[in-house]
Design a protein around this motif. Structure first.
Motif, PDB file in Angstrom:
ATOM      1  N   SER A   1       0.841  -1.200   0.000  1.00  0.00           N
ATOM      2  CA  SER A   1       0.000   0.000   0.000  1.00  0.00           C
ATOM      3  C   SER A   1       0.872   1.244   0.000  1.00  0.00           C
ATOM      4  CB  SER A   1      -0.932   0.004   1.211  1.00  0.00           C
ATOM      5  OG  SER A   1      -0.184  -0.012   2.410  1.00  0.00           O
TER       6      SER A   1
ATOM      7  N   GLN B   1       2.322   4.620   1.163  1.00  0.00           N
ATOM      8  CA  GLN B   1       2.555   5.166   2.504  1.00  0.00           C
ATOM      9  C   GLN B   1       3.312   6.486   2.400  1.00  0.00           C
ATOM     10  OE1 GLN B   1       4.745   2.181   4.641  1.00  0.00           O
ATOM     11  NE2 GLN B   1       3.309   0.554   4.088  1.00  0.00           N
TER      12      GLN B   1
ATOM     13  N   MET C   1       6.222   9.284  -1.906  1.00  0.00           N
ATOM     14  CA  MET C   1       5.644   8.243  -1.079  1.00  0.00           C
ATOM     15  C   MET C   1       6.472   6.966  -1.204  1.00  0.00           C
ATOM     16  SD  MET C   1       1.619   9.091  -1.889  1.00  0.00           S
ATOM     17  CE  MET C   1       0.981   8.234  -0.462  1.00  0.00           C
TER      18      MET C   1
ATOM     19  N   SER D   1       5.825  -0.545   0.857  1.00  0.00           N
ATOM     20  CA  SER D   1       6.545  -1.613   1.545  1.00  0.00           C
ATOM     21  C   SER D   1       5.892  -2.943   1.172  1.00  0.00           C
ATOM     22  CB  SER D   1       6.518  -1.415   3.062  1.00  0.00           C
ATOM     23  OG  SER D   1       7.234  -0.244   3.423  1.00  0.00           O
TER      24      SER D   1
ATOM     25  N   THR E   1      11.417  -2.002   0.300  1.00  0.00           N
ATOM     26  CA  THR E   1      10.848  -0.647   0.272  1.00  0.00           C
ATOM     27  C   THR E   1      11.126  -0.016  -1.082  1.00  0.00           C
ATOM     28  OG1 THR E   1      11.190  -0.378   2.658  1.00  0.00           O
ATOM     29  CG2 THR E   1      10.835   1.628   1.364  1.00  0.00           C
TER      30      THR E   1
ATOM     31  N   PRO F   1      -2.318   8.013   0.668  1.00  0.00           N
ATOM     32  CA  PRO F   1      -1.843   6.918   1.531  1.00  0.00           C
ATOM     33  C   PRO F   1      -2.930   5.860   1.729  1.00  0.00           C
ATOM     34  CG  PRO F   1      -1.276   9.055   2.473  1.00  0.00           C
ATOM     35  CD  PRO F   1      -2.198   9.330   1.327  1.00  0.00           C
ATOM     36  N   GLY F   2      -2.513   4.606   1.771  1.00  0.00           N
ATOM     37  CA  GLY F   2      -3.443   3.501   1.991  1.00  0.00           C
ATOM     38  C   GLY F   2      -3.921   2.832   0.725  1.00  0.00           C
TER      39      GLY F   2
END
Length: 373
Positions: A86, A88, A163, A166, A217, A230-231
């Motif tokens: 997602s 982040q 952004m 991960s 990452t 985000p998400g």
């Protein structure tokens, strides 16, 4: 005396008559047993004869083989590893009051872009809140003149242009993924794709379902792309092998020999099928590169089904001595190669004009034909 002799004579004759009758009964019994044995012997011989005839007929039975046609084309093919994660934030900060104070000045509004060092809020206790990085004012939790307590939230700034994703990498794939490796991040919900590199890998593993996992990452520069938040779910694709402008063929067109080598069938000048070995290269699970054995534009074949044709008593008694055969529907379209080329890094030529599945080579060219070997 005479009476005694007459009685004895009568007894003797009666005894002889009884013995004679018993003898006849035994003869009839033996005859019945013999006939019964002969009857069952004949039945057994008949059954064995029919079974033997059935086996012989089956050995002499002919087979009609139906082939699926596949046409090789020129295209590009690649394979890759895919991981999900997602989006982040990399930089996000929530600023708080250092002590009890009153809000003296607010220099920004929600949604404003700020630079590193820009003034955000000034408090009566002399505290000046400044941005620590370039970003967007996400929320302002106070108004000018408010009294705040020590530790109370004042303002939040976030950088939505830089952004990260991960992902977890299983132990079976970790040797194929390294920091600095090219990859592609796809955010399907926003219809956005970003080409980037793997930033780092944390080799301290954690275990799930008896499998060791490692954390990779990936940094993503989303500058200029709208509606990336985000998400959101993201897919990280790491390319591996790639072949461009090569001969490609559907995987299902290949057959495998006992020595684990691949082969296809080709129709020779006599209209007979010949087995031809092929050398394969890059595969993505649906299509495969053909390096030797088949040229682009060439049509190859694979056995679709082998139907046994029984004749004579074998056909009559096959239901008694063999399992029932159910012929599959010959009007199939599994070989329809029209559709999309499912590869992240390769294009696929149009295959919409492939012949139907049951075309029989060497026949009259109509669908649903077959060739018997």
């Amino acid at each position: 005396m005479t009476d005694i002799l007459e009685n004895r004579t009568a007894e003797t004759e009666a005894l002889k008559a009884a013995e004679k009758t018993e003898g006849k009964k035994k003869k009839r019994s033996r005859k019945k047993k013999t006939l019964k044995r002969l009857f069952w012997l004949v039945i057994i011989l008949l059954v064995l004869g029919v079974a033997l005839w059935s086996v012989i007929s089956k050995l002499q039975a002919e087979y009609r083989v139906t082939y699926d046609p596949y046409t090789a084309t020129t295209g590009s093919i690649s394979n890759s590893l895919s991981f999900t994660g997602s989006m982040q934030l990399v930089n996000s900060a929530s600023y708080t009051a250092s002590s009890d104070a009153k809000i003296r000045e607010i220099y920004v509004a929600e949604g404003d872009s700020v630079k590193d060092g820009d003034k955000l809020i000034r408090l009566s206790n002399g505290q000046l809140v400044e941005a620590e990085f370039d970003g967007i004012v996400n929320t302002i939790d106070v108004e000018k003149g408010d009294e705040v307590k020590a530790g109370e939230s004042l303002i939040t700034v976030a950088d939505f242009d830089h952004m990260k994703v991960s992902v977890r990498i299983g132990e079976s794939n970790i040797s194929e993924v390294t920091a600095g490796q090219n990859c592609r991040v796809t955010v399907s919900s926003a219809g956005a794709t970003f080409d980037t590199v793997i930033d780092k890998i944390d080799y301290v593993s954690y275990t799930g379902n008896n499998v060791a996992y490692y954390t990779g990452t990936v940094l993503v520069d989303t500058t200029g792309t709208e509606n990336i938040w985000p998400g959101m779910q993201a897919t990280v694709t790491v390319p591996q092998e790639e072949a461009q402008n090569v001969t490609v063929l559907k995987m299902e067109a290949l057959s495998t020999a006992r020595d684990n080598t691949a082969y296809v069938y080709k129709e020779n000048e006599d209209g007979e099928m010949e087995q031809v070995a092929v050398t394969v290269g890059v595969s993505n699970g649906n299509y495969v590169e053909i390096r030797e054995g088949v040229a682009a534009g060439e049509t190859v074949y694979k056995i679709a089904e082998k139907e046994e044709e029984l004749t004579g008593l074998a056909g009559l008694f096959s239901g008694m001595f063999s399992s029932t055969q159910v012929n599959r529907n010959t009007n199939r379209n599994r070989n329809n190669q029209g559709g999309s080329w499912n590869s992240e890094f390769g294009g696929m030529p149009d295959m919409g004009n492939a012949p139907g599945r049951d075309y029989a080579p060497g026949g009259n060219g109509s669908n649903g034909g077959s060739r018997g070997n």
